[in-house]
Design an enzyme around this catalytic site. Structure first.
Site, short mmCIF file in Angstrom:
data_model
loop_
_atom_site.label_atom_id
_atom_site.label_comp_id
_atom_site.label_asym_id
_atom_site.label_seq_id
_atom_site.Cartn_x
_atom_site.Cartn_y
_atom_site.Cartn_z
N HIS A 102 -9.97 -7.08 10.29
CA HIS A 102 -10.59 -6.50 9.10
C HIS A 102 -11.97 -5.91 9.41
O HIS A 102 -12.87 -5.98 8.58
CB HIS A 102 -10.72 -7.55 8.00
CG HIS A 102 -9.43 -8.16 7.59
ND1 HIS A 102 -8.45 -7.47 6.93
CD2 HIS A 102 -8.94 -9.42 7.77
CE1 HIS A 102 -7.41 -8.26 6.70
NE2 HIS A 102 -7.68 -9.44 7.22
N GLU A 139 0.82 -1.20 0.00
CA GLU A 139 0.00 0.00 0.00
C GLU A 139 0.86 1.26 0.00
O GLU A 139 0.52 2.24 -0.69
CB GLU A 139 -0.93 0.00 1.21
CG GLU A 139 -2.12 -0.94 1.11
CD GLU A 139 -1.76 -2.40 1.29
OE1 GLU A 139 -2.59 -3.28 0.98
OE2 GLU A 139 -0.62 -2.68 1.75
#
Length: 323
Positions: free
Chosen positions: A128, A59
Site C-alpha cells: 500500500h 474495483e
C-alpha cells in the site's frame, strides 16, 4: 480560515453534492464508515444511500458502474481506496473511460472523476505504498491531477467534474492532516502548473506529497543563501511544459522530485521535456530525486531511506549548483 487538506476535500465534495443532483459518490467504505481517510464522514446521513453508495470489494465492477453512470448523464465521483487497488480496474480506466470518446468518434463523453489515495510514508509496506501517477499520466484521454495544497484540494474537484472527459485525482495520503489557511479565492486552474516559491538559482520541480518536501528543502537552502524556485506540477497530464520551461529559463538549473521509482518515472519525462525545450538554457545537467528501486519497506527507518527526503533534495540542488 485554517483547515486541513482532508477538510478541504470534504468541502469540495459537499459543494458538488449540494449544487448538482447528478453528482454522487461511490466506493468502498465511503458511506456508513465515512471513508477510509474520513473525507466523506457524515455524508451518508446527510445525503442518503442513493448518493453516497458503498460498493462491494470489486474495483473492476464499481469503476465500470461509474463509467456507465457517466455515459448515462450522471456526474459520478468514484473513490478507490488506494492506488494499488486501482490496478484491479485498469481495464475499465484505460480501455474504457479513456478511449470511449475517441472510439465513438466523439459521440459520447465520460464525465467521470476517480479519486484515489497514493504514496508512501505511513509504514503500510510494499502492498500500500505505491506512487503510480506516471502510469495514468501515460494514457491519452485522461486528465491527471495531483493536488498538493489546501487550495488545490478545495478547488480542483469542481473543474474536474465540469470536464467532459475522465479525470483522475491523486491525493497523497501523507497530506490529509496537513493544515493551512484557505483564502477567499480558492479557485483552481487545472490546466497549469503553479510556482509555489519564486527563486533565481535553480528550479525544484515536484508534485503531490513531494511538494512540501521541496518547499522545506528550499527553506533549508535559503538559510545558506541559496535561492531556488519551487514548481508544483499539479497537472500531470497534460504537462504544463510552458511553465516548466519558463522556470528553467530563469534559473538555468533543474531538480525534479518524484516519489515514483526512477526507471520510467514521471521525473524522467519532465527531464526529457526540459532537455527538448530548454537545452541551451541549462547550465548543468538536470537532476532527479526519486524513490529507491525497491519495494517500499515496512520498517520506518528503511522506508524513510527509500523515499525522497529533504536532505536528498538539498544535496541534489547543491550538486547542480556546484556549491
Amino acid at each position: 480560515m485554517r483547515i486541513s487538506y482532508r477538510e478541504a476535500m470534504r468541502l469540495a465534495l459537499r459543494e458538488a453534492l449540494e449544487s448538482d443532483p447528478r453528482v454522487f459518490l461511490m466506493g468502498e467504505d465511503v458511506g456508513r464508515y465515512g471513508g477510509t481517510y474520513a473525507v466523506s464522514k457524515g455524508f451518508y446521513d446527510e445525503f442518503g444511500p442513493e448518493r453516497i453508495r458503498d460498493t462491494p470489494l470489486s474495483e473492476l465492477g464499481f469503476v465500470g458502474a461509474g463509467i456507465g453512470a457517466a455515459l448515462g448523464g450522471m456526474r459520478p465521483v468514484v473513490e478507490i481506496m488506494t492506488v494499488n487497488f486501482s490496478l484491479l480496474a485498469l481495464d475499465q480506466i484505460v480501455n474504457s473511460a479513456a478511449l470511449l470518446h475517441h472510439m465513438s468518434g466523439g459521440q459520447v463523453s465520460v464525465p467521470l472523476v476517480i479519486r484515489m489515495a497514493t504514496g508512501a510514508g505511513r509504514q503500510l509496506a510494499a502492498q500500500h505504498s505505491h506512487s503510480l501517477e506516471n502510469w495514468y499520466a501515460h494514457i491519452p484521454g485522461l486528465r491527471v491531477l495531483a493536488p498538493a495544497t489546501i487550495v488545490d484540494a478545495r478547488g480542483m474537484l469542481a473543474p474536474a467534474l465540469a470536464d467532459p472527459d475522465p479525470v483522475v485525482i491523486f491525493e497523497h495520503a501523507q497530506l490529509y492532516n496537513m493544515e493551512d489557511e484557505l483564502p477567499d479565492d480558492w479557485s483552481c486552474d487545472i490546466e497549469r502548473a503553479a510556482i509555489r516559491r519564486p527563486g533565481s538559482q535553480a528550479s525544484i520541480i515536484a508534485y503531490g506529497g513531494s511538494v512540501p518536501k521541496a518547499l522545506d528543502a528550499a527553506d533549508a537552502l535559503a538559510r545558506d543563501g541559496i535561492d531556488v524556485e519551487v514548481v508544483d506540477l499539479r497537472v500531470l497530464r497534460p504537462l504544463d511544459v510552458a511553465t516548466i520551461a519558463e522556470s528553467v529559463g530563469r534559473t538555468h538549473r533543474a531538480v525534479v522530485v518524484d516519489e515514483g521509482w526512477r526507471s520510467g518515472s514521471l521525473a524522467a519525462e519532465v527531464v526529457a521535456r526540459i532537455v527538448e525545450h530548454c537545452f541551451y538554457e541549462l547550465d548543468a545537467p538536470p537532476a532527479r530525486v526519486c524513490s529507491e528501486e525497491v519495494p517500499i519497506p515496512y520498517a520506518k527507518h528503511m522506508e524513510d531511506a527509500a523515499l525522497p527526503q529533504v536532505p536528498k533534495i538539498v544535496a541534489a540542488a547543491r550538486e547542480v549548483l556546484n556549491v
